[in-house]
Write an enzyme that holds these catalytic residues in place. Structure first.
Site, PDB file in Angstrom:
ATOM      1  N   GLY A  22       0.771  -1.227   0.000  1.00  0.00           N
ATOM      2  CA  GLY A  22       0.000   0.000   0.000  1.00  0.00           C
ATOM      3  C   GLY A  22       0.807   1.283   0.000  1.00  0.00           C
ATOM      4  O   GLY A  22       1.808   1.424  -0.708  1.00  0.00           O
ATOM      5  N   ASP A  42       8.479  -3.966   8.197  1.00  0.00           N
ATOM      6  CA  ASP A  42       7.105  -4.462   8.209  1.00  0.00           C
ATOM      7  C   ASP A  42       7.074  -5.765   8.990  1.00  0.00           C
ATOM      8  O   ASP A  42       8.066  -6.511   9.007  1.00  0.00           O
ATOM      9  CB  ASP A  42       6.607  -4.708   6.780  1.00  0.00           C
ATOM     10  CG  ASP A  42       5.084  -4.644   6.674  1.00  0.00           C
ATOM     11  OD1 ASP A  42       4.404  -5.504   7.282  1.00  0.00           O
ATOM     12  OD2 ASP A  42       4.564  -3.762   5.976  1.00  0.00           O
ATOM     13  N   ASP A  66       7.687  -5.869  14.223  1.00  0.00           N
ATOM     14  CA  ASP A  66       6.322  -5.876  14.737  1.00  0.00           C
ATOM     15  C   ASP A  66       6.202  -4.703  15.691  1.00  0.00           C
ATOM     16  O   ASP A  66       6.744  -4.721  16.801  1.00  0.00           O
ATOM     17  CB  ASP A  66       6.040  -7.193  15.463  1.00  0.00           C
ATOM     18  CG  ASP A  66       4.611  -7.267  15.998  1.00  0.00           C
ATOM     19  OD1 ASP A  66       3.867  -6.270  15.885  1.00  0.00           O
ATOM     20  OD2 ASP A  66       4.239  -8.321  16.548  1.00  0.00           O
ATOM     21  N   TYR A 154     -11.363   4.181  15.235  1.00  0.00           N
ATOM     22  CA  TYR A 154     -10.390   4.544  14.204  1.00  0.00           C
ATOM     23  C   TYR A 154     -10.247   6.061  14.137  1.00  0.00           C
ATOM     24  O   TYR A 154      -9.134   6.597  14.137  1.00  0.00           O
ATOM     25  CB  TYR A 154     -10.849   3.986  12.862  1.00  0.00           C
ATOM     26  CG  TYR A 154      -9.913   4.288  11.713  1.00  0.00           C
ATOM     27  CD1 TYR A 154      -8.763   3.537  11.504  1.00  0.00           C
ATOM     28  CD2 TYR A 154     -10.192   5.323  10.816  1.00  0.00           C
ATOM     29  CE1 TYR A 154      -7.909   3.806  10.447  1.00  0.00           C
ATOM     30  CE2 TYR A 154      -9.348   5.605   9.757  1.00  0.00           C
ATOM     31  CZ  TYR A 154      -8.212   4.841   9.575  1.00  0.00           C
ATOM     32  OH  TYR A 154      -7.371   5.123   8.525  1.00  0.00           O
TER      33      TYR A 154
END
Length: 257
Positions: A22, A42, A66, A154
């Site tokens: 993304g 990532d 992580d 969110y």
């Protein structure tokens, strides 16, 4: 001022969190294209390696991280050495109305979207402040200012991230460190798969913005390069909207003349 080199990032050391897919992937590639040496961090290290494989030999390296593991963040800040630019894009969402939300879901969204961001700013910002320079770039959202049903937690984390970065700008600015947020509109990424699968929902979102469409991840990369570069040397504590006019337009009704 050599304006021809205003956006160049030659030899800048950059860490992009969420570079396995993304917006993070496209940001990493754009930064490398402008001369930066980019660590593609990532949890999905295979995804990060796929980003590295897409080009710019020697400019991109993969790193397993992580961000829900505080010790791993501290270790990364130590292992990766001096970092000039930190970009973090990792986020999650649970689309439920407040009365349907569980405590576990609340904790999951807050842990990744806000707590991990706090830990990243602390771990990497400390070294930047000690060295007297740096740029921290976090991804907020249009949901930091505009909401809809089902986006409560969110939206709260994205608004919170803006205030976190503004405070980082205030506290680290005297040490030469800038901190800014980018607020995307609707972007075609794995995070928006639920919306994309519903054509009516997808079309409604497309119509809301002034441009009448969704963004592709690569359309956010220019904002990242800008905030990382000397072109933004006097920009800190800001929220850069890259939303196709979503927050400027109050609906798609066309009134009569």
């Amino acid at each position: 001022m050599d304006y021809a080199k205003l956006f160049r990032l030659d030899d800048k050391r950059v860490v992009v969190i969420g570079a396995g897919s993304g917006i993070g992937r496209e940001s990493a590639l754009a930064l490398a294209a402008h001369g930066a040496r980019v660590t593609c961090a990532d949890r999905d290290v295979a995804g990060a390696e796929q980003t590295v494989a897409q080009g710019y030999p020697g400019a991109l390296t993969a790193y397993a991280l992580d961000v829900l593991d505080d010790a791993a963040i501290e270790r990364a800040a130590a292992e990766l050495g001096p970092v000039d630019v930190l970009v973090f894009t990792a986020a999650t969402n649970v689309r439920k109305r407040i009365l349907d939300y569980s405590s576990e879901e609340f904790d999951r969204v807050v842990s990744l979207n806000l707590r991990a961001s706090f830990q990243l700013v602390r771990a990497f910002g400390k070294g930047m402040a000690e060295r007297g320079s740096g740029s921290i770039i976090g991804f907020s959202s249009i949901r930091g200012t505009t909401v809809e049903p089902g986006q409560s937690v969110y939206a709260a984390t994205k608004a919170g991230l803006v205030q976190l970065l503004r405070t980082a700008a205030a506290e680290l600015g005297p040490s030469g460190v800038r901190a800014n947020a980018i607020a995307p509109g609707v972007v075609e990424t794995p995070l928006t798969a639920q919306i994309k699968s519903d054509q009516g929902w997808y079309d409604a979102y497309a119509r809301k913005g002034a441009l009448g469409r969704w963004a592709q991840p690569g359309e956010l990369a220019g904002a990242v390069v800008y905030l990382a570069s000397d072109a933004a040397s006097f920009v800190t504590g800001s929220v850069l909207a890259v939303d196709g006019g979503w927050t400027a337009v109050d609906g798609r009704f066309e009134p009569p003349n």
